[in-house]
Write a protein that holds these residues in place. Structure first.
Motif, PDB file in Angstrom:
ATOM      1  N   SER A   1       3.754   5.640  -5.688  1.00  0.00           N
ATOM      2  CA  SER A   1       3.745   5.638  -7.154  1.00  0.00           C
ATOM      3  C   SER A   1       2.598   6.485  -7.695  1.00  0.00           C
ATOM      4  CB  SER A   1       3.673   4.219  -7.698  1.00  0.00           C
ATOM      5  OG  SER A   1       2.445   3.609  -7.363  1.00  0.00           O
ATOM      6  N   ARG A   2       1.453   6.488  -7.007  1.00  0.00           N
ATOM      7  CA  ARG A   2       0.336   7.333  -7.446  1.00  0.00           C
ATOM      8  C   ARG A   2       0.648   8.813  -7.239  1.00  0.00           C
ATOM      9  NH1 ARG A   2      -5.046   4.285  -5.229  1.00  0.00           N
ATOM     10  NH2 ARG A   2      -4.900   2.490  -6.618  1.00  0.00           N
TER      11      ARG A   2
ATOM     12  N   ASN B   1       2.328   1.653  -3.472  1.00  0.00           N
ATOM     13  CA  ASN B   1       1.259   2.047  -4.371  1.00  0.00           C
ATOM     14  C   ASN B   1       0.920   3.530  -4.187  1.00  0.00           C
ATOM     15  OD1 ASN B   1      -0.749   1.912  -6.256  1.00  0.00           O
ATOM     16  ND2 ASN B   1      -2.180   0.748  -4.999  1.00  0.00           N
TER      17      ASN B   1
ATOM     18  N   GLN C   1       0.824  -1.205   0.000  1.00  0.00           N
ATOM     19  CA  GLN C   1       0.000   0.000   0.000  1.00  0.00           C
ATOM     20  C   GLN C   1       0.860   1.258   0.000  1.00  0.00           C
ATOM     21  OE1 GLN C   1      -2.612  -0.355   3.349  1.00  0.00           O
ATOM     22  NE2 GLN C   1      -3.796  -2.021   2.432  1.00  0.00           N
TER      23      GLN C   1
END
Length: 69
Positions: free
Chosen positions: A65-66, A62, A59
């Motif tokens: 990266s977002r 993620n 998480q």
């Protein structure tokens, strides 16, 4: 009969090895410490704790990266 958890034993060994001063370590000692940490990761990975750590790290990666896009 007394039993010992291998993960706990490896965690104790890793903590004790990492408490030593860096200057006093040889390459062989550092290699052994790395192997102990790798073995600890392999032992912990299939457990619920290991899966929880994996999910949290996933998480986090993620989210990072977002945020970068």
């Amino acid at each position: 009969m007394m039993t010992i958890n291998v993960g706990v034993l490896l965690a104790v060994v890793v903590v004790m090895r990492l408490r030593r001063r860096t200057q006093a370590r040889s390459r062989a000692e550092e290699r052994n410490t790395a192997l102990f940490v790798l073995a600890l990761g392999i032992v912990i990975a299939p457990t619920p704790l290991g899966q929880g750590i994996f999910d949290v790290i996933g998480q986090l990666v993620n989210g990072i990266s977002r945020a970068g896009t």
